[in-house]
Design a protein around this motif. Structure first.
Motif, mmCIF file in Angstrom:
data_model
loop_
_atom_site.group_PDB
_atom_site.id
_atom_site.type_symbol
_atom_site.label_atom_id
_atom_site.label_comp_id
_atom_site.label_asym_id
_atom_site.label_seq_id
_atom_site.Cartn_x
_atom_site.Cartn_y
_atom_site.Cartn_z
ATOM 1 N N GLU A 109 0.621 -1.085 0.033
ATOM 2 C CA GLU A 109 0.123 0.147 -0.023
ATOM 3 C C GLU A 109 0.415 1.154 -0.093
ATOM 4 O OE1 GLU A 109 -3.628 0.517 3.033
ATOM 5 O OE2 GLU A 109 -1.898 2.220 3.320
ATOM 6 N N LEU A 110 0.037 2.271 -1.279
ATOM 7 C CA LEU A 110 1.003 3.714 -0.359
ATOM 8 C C LEU A 110 0.017 4.529 -0.780
ATOM 9 C CD1 LEU A 110 3.819 3.431 -3.959
ATOM 10 C CD2 LEU A 110 3.943 3.412 -1.571
ATOM 11 N N LYS A 149 -3.192 1.971 14.103
ATOM 12 C CA LYS A 149 -3.013 3.937 14.472
ATOM 13 C C LYS A 149 -4.318 3.229 15.442
ATOM 14 C CE LYS A 149 -0.313 5.571 12.031
ATOM 15 N NZ LYS A 149 -0.163 5.454 10.837
ATOM 16 N N HIS A 172 6.972 11.589 9.677
ATOM 17 C CA HIS A 172 7.605 10.557 9.890
ATOM 18 C C HIS A 172 8.492 10.155 8.953
ATOM 19 C CE1 HIS A 172 6.459 5.924 9.198
ATOM 20 N NE2 HIS A 172 6.665 6.330 8.102
ATOM 21 N N ILE A 187 5.381 -1.120 3.340
ATOM 22 C CA ILE A 187 4.361 -1.098 3.754
ATOM 23 C C ILE A 187 3.061 -1.417 3.293
ATOM 24 C CG2 ILE A 187 2.376 0.770 5.746
ATOM 25 C CD1 ILE A 187 5.382 0.854 6.731
#
Ligand code: 76R
Length: 249
Positions: A109-110, A149, A172, A187
């Protein structure tokens, strides 16, 4: 209401961790063990050919500690192929000596937090495509952990405005970029697929770089206030040519 970010999604991902049943492995005859190793090596060669053709990628590591013995990470264009691969592996002789330790299903995922150039779809860029369908590095060390999160009281990521989240992720990414060339991160998103929201896979030549990046990132606002973490797994690269020696008893 806060707005969801659009994501770009690439290859589907399975982290498959197994423990070796050394007792039954030792009880097998040496012919049986040899056949099991040979069949596993052939499967590794098949996965290598798929990687060569850029139809997927894989990485095999041995795990340090009691959580598992082997950590395999697979990337495939579809969830169906991922499932076929897993089933093919489960039918091997070698798998008869393995016990499930942990698995994690996700997709590379981006997210589209960064401001976009007028009229350019970032997903169409070759550099984006390369990141969505990555050939996994075979660096000496790998670490995997799932994360969420936080959604608690004052600290609820999902009620923050898009711009605020984007700002924190930009900060980040600055921490992340300091580790360019030393840590490679993938990720993977797992909303609707698995028990946590993201999988984090890190590769490093020097295992201490894994500790350093994770520690330093704890101080980034996004991790300090909003990061919740699952189990961590760390291990060492197991190239095909070392499989027989690793399994020798
Ligand atoms: O994709 C990009 O490179 C753009 C910037 C970026 C985003 C949007 C980025 C960069 N990350 C992004 C998103 Mn990341 N990342 C983690 C962890 O242990 C911890 O505290 C966190 C685990 C690490 C180690 C890491 C490394 N990142 C995310 C997201 C999704 C958030 C969302 O969509 O809400 C998560 C869960 C996450 C977690 N990140 C980078 C890195 C590194 C090394 C970079 C720099 C990459 C580079 O530019 O080379």
């Amino acid at each position: 209401m806060a707005e969801a970010v659009e994501t770009m999604d690439g290859w589907y991902c399975l982290h498959d961790l197994r423990s070796i049943d050394w007792t039954s492995w030792k009880m097998a005859s040496s012919d049986e063990r040899e056949a099991a190793i040979h069949e596993f090596e052939q499967l590794l060669s098949k996965w290598e050919a798929i990687e060569e053709a850029k139809d997927g990628s894989h990485a095999v590591y041995t795990v340090v500690g009691q959580k598992a013995d082997i950590m395999m990470m697979f990337l495939r264009p579809t969830m169906v192929e991922l499932n076929e691969l897993e089933t093919e592996f489960n039918k091997t002789k070698f798998a008869e000596y393995l016990k499930p330790a942990y698995s994690y299903v996700s997709v590379v995922e981006l997210s589209k937090y960064a401001p976009q150039k007028e009229g350019v779809d970032p997903e169409s860029l070759p550099e984006t495509q390369a990141r969505l369908k990555p050939i996994l590095p075979k660096w000496e060390h790998m670490c995997f952990y799932p994360m969420d999160k936080r959604r608690q009281g004052e600290n609820n990521w999902y009620t923050l405005e898009f711009s605020e989240r984007g700002k924190m992720l930009y900060e980040h990414s600055k921490t992340g970029r300091k580790y360019a060339g030393r840590v490679k991160q993938i990720i993977t998103g797992s909303f609707g697929f698995d028990d946590w929201e993201w999988g984090v896979t890190l590769f490093a030549h020097d295992v201490l770089q894994l500790k350093r990046i994770v520690y330093e990132m704890r101080f980034d606002e996004v991790s300090a206030k909003y990061g919740e973490f699952g189990e961590f797994f760390v291990g060492n690269h197991l190239p095909k040519e070392n499989v027989a020696a690793y399994l020798h008893v």
